[in-house]
Design a protein around this motif. Structure first.
Motif, short mmCIF file in Angstrom:
data_model
loop_
_atom_site.label_atom_id
_atom_site.label_comp_id
_atom_site.label_asym_id
_atom_site.label_seq_id
_atom_site.Cartn_x
_atom_site.Cartn_y
_atom_site.Cartn_z
N TYR A 41 27.39 9.56 9.39
CA TYR A 41 26.13 10.23 9.68
C TYR A 41 26.05 10.68 11.13
CZ TYR A 41 21.12 11.12 10.04
OH TYR A 41 19.90 11.72 10.27
N TYR A 42 26.38 9.78 12.05
CA TYR A 42 26.23 10.11 13.47
C TYR A 42 27.35 11.01 13.99
CZ TYR A 42 22.19 7.11 13.75
OH TYR A 42 20.94 6.59 13.56
N TRP A 43 28.50 11.02 13.30
CA TRP A 43 29.52 11.99 13.66
C TRP A 43 29.04 13.40 13.31
CZ3 TRP A 43 33.62 12.92 16.47
CH2 TRP A 43 34.39 14.05 16.19
N ASP A 44 28.45 13.55 12.12
CA ASP A 44 27.92 14.86 11.72
C ASP A 44 26.75 15.27 12.61
OD1 ASP A 44 29.75 15.01 9.68
OD2 ASP A 44 28.36 14.32 8.13
N LEU A 45 25.93 14.30 13.03
CA LEU A 45 24.72 14.61 13.78
C LEU A 45 25.00 14.90 15.25
CD1 LEU A 45 21.60 14.77 13.51
CD2 LEU A 45 21.54 12.38 14.21
N VAL A 46 25.70 13.99 15.92
CA VAL A 46 25.91 14.13 17.37
C VAL A 46 27.35 13.88 17.80
CG1 VAL A 46 23.55 13.71 18.16
CG2 VAL A 46 25.01 11.77 17.60
N GLN A 47 28.27 13.91 16.86
CA GLN A 47 29.70 13.76 17.14
C GLN A 47 30.05 12.47 17.88
OE1 GLN A 47 28.31 17.24 17.94
NE2 GLN A 47 28.52 17.12 15.73
N TRP A 48 29.39 11.36 17.50
CA TRP A 48 29.82 10.06 18.01
C TRP A 48 31.04 9.64 17.22
CZ3 TRP A 48 24.41 7.26 18.13
CH2 TRP A 48 23.70 7.73 19.25
N GLY A 49 32.14 9.31 17.92
CA GLY A 49 33.40 9.06 17.25
C GLY A 49 33.91 7.64 17.35
N PRO A 50 35.18 7.46 17.73
CA PRO A 50 35.82 6.14 17.71
C PRO A 50 35.10 5.07 18.53
CG PRO A 50 37.45 7.87 18.02
CD PRO A 50 36.12 8.52 18.14
N GLU A 51 34.60 5.44 19.72
CA GLU A 51 33.94 4.43 20.56
C GLU A 51 32.67 3.91 19.89
OE1 GLU A 51 33.23 5.90 24.45
OE2 GLU A 51 35.35 6.15 24.95
N PHE A 52 31.89 4.81 19.30
CA PHE A 52 30.67 4.39 18.60
C PHE A 52 31.01 3.48 17.43
CE2 PHE A 52 27.90 5.32 14.91
CZ PHE A 52 26.75 4.68 15.36
N GLU A 53 31.98 3.90 16.61
CA GLU A 53 32.33 3.10 15.43
C GLU A 53 32.85 1.73 15.84
OE1 GLU A 53 35.00 3.47 11.34
OE2 GLU A 53 34.67 5.23 12.62
N SER A 54 33.66 1.68 16.90
CA SER A 54 34.21 0.40 17.36
C SER A 54 33.12 -0.52 17.89
CB SER A 54 35.26 0.65 18.45
OG SER A 54 36.34 1.42 17.96
N ASP A 55 32.23 0.02 18.71
CA ASP A 55 31.15 -0.80 19.27
C ASP A 55 30.21 -1.28 18.18
OD1 ASP A 55 32.22 -0.39 21.74
OD2 ASP A 55 30.72 1.06 22.43
N LEU A 56 29.84 -0.37 17.26
CA LEU A 56 28.96 -0.77 16.17
C LEU A 56 29.63 -1.82 15.30
CD1 LEU A 56 26.32 -0.28 14.56
CD2 LEU A 56 27.58 1.42 13.23
N GLY A 57 30.92 -1.63 15.00
CA GLY A 57 31.63 -2.59 14.16
C GLY A 57 31.67 -3.98 14.77
#
Length: 369
Positions: free
Chosen positions: A203-219
């Protein structure tokens, strides 16, 4: 007067139809009409445009505009930039601003060409002297409509429509779509972390292009929280959808289609909780599940005796903001953030026990683990 009103109504209806506003989008374009007008207004601004300015100019609610802004960002038509020239005393000082991307400019060029072609074809079949008359008449009409709205004029009583019941007609040819079978499950279930990451990251990749760093931190953050779900200060809720088997005789399977978490430990402050990772998959939107999820989370917050609950979101996520506000959250701050490689305006919301009228009906428990 009645004849003039009837004539103007007839002409207005024809304009709406001929302009194509009754279609989902302009011919050859995937964007909604509101999205197209949003592009036009962003381009018309002498400087990058703020969310609140677009709401005022387009005369739409933050809820509707938020959905359109998300549509345009996902499609790569606009991008967000920080406000480097804030105006003193304006609410939008700390908002992110919107500008057209190269894709947005190309799309707007196609929109302008389509509109100009429509007008040119109409003028070709009109009387040679009608062009000036049409321009003057439409200008006067639009100005009068705007003046009436700004003056908040009351409708003429005899023109106010009388409400009447509407019957829903069932059609055997086009039956209503069947809603998916869903239920809300409390606590850990297998696949909880994986689906939380998948839904949020996509969702956030499509919305604001948050990528690997976002997914890693969220995970990392959600994995740590899931380990702590045995602590009564923390909890998770999942929307689980039952999926019919593709082959008769095979067992049905279940899939997580939404999540929300309450973390009662992450703030480091006693009695303070935080809402985290709230999201619903597109397949179950429009069913009232978002409201139920937030309600369940806040019921837990109230019954667990927390004095505060906090969350962070973005202005463009207006439907979620409305759910939070309905549960008593109030915006307490906003700031421009540029982590995860893409800047955005973070909005901070807080619920406080001493300001919630629902607390009188609750018997809070201790927050001791």
């Amino acid at each position: 007067m009645a004849d003039l009103i009837t004539s103007l109504r007839t002409a207005s209806r024809k304009l709406v139809r001929e302009w194509g506003f009754l279609r989902p989008s302009l011919p050859g374009m995937a964007l909604s009409h509101l999205a197209v007008h949003c592009l036009i207004e962003i381009d018309n601004c002498s400087s990058p445009c703020a969310f609140s300015e677009l709401c005022t100019e387009l005369q739409v609610t933050p809820h509707d505009l938020g959905a359109v802004i998300a549509e345009l960002i996902r499609g790569g038509y606009i991008t967000i930039v920080p406000n480097s020239r804030p105006k003193e005393g304006h609410k939008e000082d700390h908002e992110g601003l919107f500008i057209l991307t190269s894709i947005g400019k190309e799309t707007l060029s196609d929109v302008n060409a389509y509109a100009q072609n429509q007008i040119a074809k109409a003028l070709q079949v009109a009387h040679p002297t009608f062009g000036t008359d049409i321009t003057t008449a439409l200008g006067l009409y639009a100005t009068a409509l705007e003046a009436s709205r700004l003056a908040e004029a009351n409708p003429t009583p005899e023109l106010t429509p009388i409400a009447s019941p509407v019957r829903e007609l069932a059609s055997p040819i086009f039956p209503p779509p069947t809603k998916p079978a869903v239920r809300i499950v409390t606590g850990y279930i297998p696949g909880l972390l994986g689906r939380t990451l998948e839904m949020n990251s996509t969702y956030y990749w499509d919305l604001v292009q948050w990528g690997p760093e976002f997914e890693s931190d969220l995970g990392a953050g959600i994995a740590d929280l899931i380990k702590r779900l045995d602590n009564p200060l923390n909890q998770a809720w999942s929307v689980v959808r039952t999926i019919s088997p593709p082959t008769p005789g095979k067992p049905a399977r279940e899939r997580i289609e939404g999540v929300i978490y309450v973390d009662g430990e992450c703030s480091g402050e006693e009695g303070v909780a935080k809402i985290r990772a709230f999201i619903l998959d597109d397949s179950v939107r429009g069913m009232g599940l978002g409201k139920r999820m937030v309600s369940e989370a806040m019921k837990f917050v109230r019954e667990s005796g927390f004095r505060e609950c906090r969350l962070t979101t973005m202005r463009m996520l207006a439907p979620a903001i409305r759910l939070y506000e309905n549960e008593g959250f109030v915006q307490t701050g906003e700031q421009w953030e540029s982590h995860w490689g893409k800047g955005h305006t973070a909005l901070h919301f807080t619920w406080r026990r001493d300001q919630d009228p629902k607390i009188d009906q609750q018997q809070p428990k201790t927050t001791e683990p």
